[in-house]
Design an enzyme around this catalytic site. Structure first.
Site, PDB file in Angstrom:
ATOM      1  N   LYS A  70      -7.038 -15.491   4.044  1.00 45.85           N
ATOM      2  CA  LYS A  70      -7.539 -15.361   5.413  1.00 45.85           C
ATOM      3  C   LYS A  70      -6.917 -16.404   6.357  1.00 45.85           C
ATOM      4  CE  LYS A  70     -10.995 -12.337   4.305  1.00 45.85           C
ATOM      5  NZ  LYS A  70     -10.809 -12.149   2.864  1.00 45.85           N
TER       6      LYS A  70
HETATM    7  C1  LIG Z   1     -10.950 -11.003   2.100  1.00 49.76           C
HETATM    8  C2  LIG Z   1     -10.415 -11.049   0.742  1.00 49.76           C
HETATM    9  C3  LIG Z   1      -9.964  -9.896   0.100  1.00 49.76           C
HETATM   10  C4  LIG Z   1     -10.050  -8.524   0.738  1.00 49.76           C
HETATM   11  O1  LIG Z   1      -9.156  -8.392   1.813  1.00 49.76           O
HETATM   12  P1  LIG Z   1      -9.368  -7.213   2.889  1.00 49.76           P
HETATM   13  O2  LIG Z   1      -8.340  -7.472   3.945  1.00 49.76           O
HETATM   14  O3  LIG Z   1     -10.757  -7.350   3.393  1.00 49.76           O
HETATM   15  O4  LIG Z   1      -9.136  -5.944   2.176  1.00 49.76           O
HETATM   16  C5  LIG Z   1      -9.421 -10.027  -1.157  1.00 49.76           C
HETATM   17  N1  LIG Z   1      -9.367 -11.224  -1.773  1.00 49.76           N
HETATM   18  C6  LIG Z   1      -9.803 -12.351  -1.197  1.00 49.76           C
HETATM   19  C7  LIG Z   1      -9.728 -13.641  -1.945  1.00 49.76           C
HETATM   20  C8  LIG Z   1     -10.330 -12.312   0.083  1.00 49.76           C
HETATM   21  O5  LIG Z   1     -10.761 -13.435   0.659  1.00 49.76           O
END
Ligand SMILES: *Cc1c(COP(=O)(O)O)cnc(C)c1O
Length: 502
Positions: free
Chosen positions: A116
């Site tokens: 993120k």
């Molecule tokens: C948010 C997240 C995901 C999922 O990603 P999306 O874009 O919501 O599909 C997968 N793995 C981790 C560690 C995340 O923080």
């Protein structure tokens, strides 16, 4: 370039408006009206650039109402070597599985150790510049519903950014102890963190409701504030994610793993469908991607959707060891459906209305056909996730987190089923130390589990020798600032009171 709502094509905005508003007034998501096309010559020119250079090119093609200086300023502030532990914020690690090369795209070298950060380190800069262009002088209130990683990454991105306030809600039993500690110790004068009694979908529904309740927006306006969103529905979250797929492709060409023009597959552990959608958008721009492999945990609503064309969230919710994917409503899927239905806002609105009223919808045969051709959906449960972590560690000496392990497991299923040997990129979305307990249980099932999260980190470190990222190591000495828990029905009241509005 202009953007319109997936649920009302007549709602047309600039990129600065799309980023400031986060979500359209009609509840739809903002999408670009067209995609810039990158031919081989364009990709060729990007080979010579570093990550920041590639990011500037992509951003300038989508954010046409930003100047080159503004974009450069955002990119240079976000992707520093200091914040991402090196010059390439998204490096590729090479592993082997069953004799096949695996390119693991490590997206977790940022300040909160989850992918993120790739978007949330730059979003605040994009947002403050967007606000200057559209709603000068107002304070943006960022409301976030998080399944763990978004919350911390958003808090870290927005802390002490002028003219912003941020309030984060997380499901009280739905995040890891490390994630909880990361959020509750957050510094900054403009931040609030609160747990809700409910799961992630309750938190997300609550936030969406507050966003679309006119009386709340009016109260904010009276106080010179407006809502914005840092959730993955914000265009400013998605755009930065397109960059790392293009950059990874360039790195693979530069490293001689593929030739320019060769196709690759991408494998993405998926929750809200943002990360995998960014890969799909990159392919619409001309990046040669053959298959999109969508990996889920036991909350396998997307696996079923890809296989049947029926999205049905009426099912048991599972709390898993990959909590950032414990999601039954994948918001960004709406953007894919918009594209696949030929930009049909009416039909998308129908499906989304049906999701709201009945918790399910079935897409048209045309859309089903494209999904079958381009996407593969698979899932794996906690037992298999742990087995994959163990296998990767014992056979490859590579320590991966629970979410990445889901992706690797589903990729193995894909190869077994199809025999497809196309070079593949696996999105690795978190540091293994963010989910230390499950990772330790996987690599050392017989070792005694220490009491505290930080002791678990130490034991995992001594067994694996994988370095502990500094931001996680430093947390040990921080004390909690936040401990509020609220009912999901009381989120509106909580927000107004946190903002000091009667
Ligand atoms: C948010 C997240 C995901 C999922 O990603 P999306 O874009 O919501 O599909 C997968 N793995 C981790 C560690 C995340 O923080």
């Amino acid at each position: 370039m202009l953007y319109n709502s997936t649920q009302n094509a007549a709602e047309v905005v600039s990129s600065a408006q799309a980023i400031s508003q986060g979500i359209s007034k009609d509840g739809g998501l903002f999408v670009p009206q067209e995609f810039p096309k990158y031919d081989e010559a364009t990709l060729q020119s990007l080979l010579k650039e570093d990550y920041r250079g590639r990011a500037k090119k992509v951003f300038s093609d989508f954010l046409t109402d930003f100047t080159a200086e503004e974009i450069s300023d955002c990119v240079e502030k976000a992707y520093t070597a200091e914040k991402f532990g090196g010059n390439n914020p998204a490096p590729l690690a090479l592993c082997n599985i069953d004799g096949k090369e695996l390119n693991i795209l490590e997206l977790w070298h940022g300040p909160t150790c989850a992918f993120k950060d790739m978007a949330l380190q730059i979003l605040p800069h994009l947002l403050t510049k967007s606000l200057k262009k559209t709603y000068d002088g107002k304070t943006a209130v960022i409301l976030v519903a998080t399944s763990g990683d978004t919350g911390k990454a958003a808090l870290e991105g927005f802390k002490d950014v002028e003219n912003t306030k941020i309030i984060v809600f997380y499901p009280v039993d739905g995040v890891s102890p490390m994630q909880k500690h990361q959020m509750n110790t957050q510094e900054g004068s403009n931040v609030t963190v609160c747990a809700i009694k409910g799961n992630f979908d309750d938190a997300q529904t609550g936030v969406k409701k507050i966003f679309t309740t006119p009386s709340v927006s009016e109260k904010l306006a009276e106080n010179n504030m407006l809502f914005s969103s840092a959730n993955s529905i914000n265009w400013g979250r998605l755009l930065p994610q397109i960059v790392y797929y293009i950059s990874a492709y360039c790195d693979m060409v530069n490293e001689g793993k593929i030739k320019l023009g060769d196709k690759i597959n991408v494998v993405v552990p998926t929750g809200n469908f943002g990360n995998i959608l960014a890969a799909y958008y990159a392919s619409l721009m001309g990046l040669p991607i053959s298959k999109f492999i969508c990996a889920s945990n036991s909350n396998n609503v997307l696996t079923d959707f890809i296989n049947t064309g029926i999205y049905d969230k009426n099912r048991q919710f599972h709390t898993t060891i990959s909590p950032s994917m414990d999601i039954l409503v994948s918001s960004n899927l709406e953007r894919l459906l918009y594209k696949l239905s030929g930009d049909d806002d009416k039909i998308v609105k129908n499906w989304m209305d049906s999701l709201k009223s009945e918790g399910k919808y079935e897409v048209s045969d045309e859309v089903k056909a494209v999904i079958k051709e381009k996407f593969f959906g698979g899932f794996c449960d906690d037992t298999d996730t742990k087995a994959t972590i163990s296998k990767m560690f014992n056979e490859q000496n590579y320590l991966c987190d629970t979410h990445t392990a889901v992706a690797i497991n589903v990729y193995e299923q894909y190869v077994e089923k199809t025999g497809d040997t196309t070079p593949s990129v696996i999105a690795s979305t978190a540091s293994p130390y963010k989910f230390s307990k499950a990772v330790l249980e996987s690599v050392a099932p017989d070792s005694e589990l220490p009491q505290s999260e930080f002791e678990i980190v130490d034991v995992l470190n001594s067994i694996s020798k994988a370095p502990v990222p500094a931001p996680l190591a430093d947390l040990k000495n921080k004390t909690s600032r936040f401990s509020d828990v609220t009912e999901s029905d009381d989120m509106e009241t909580y927000v107004l009171s946190a903002l000091g509005i009667k």
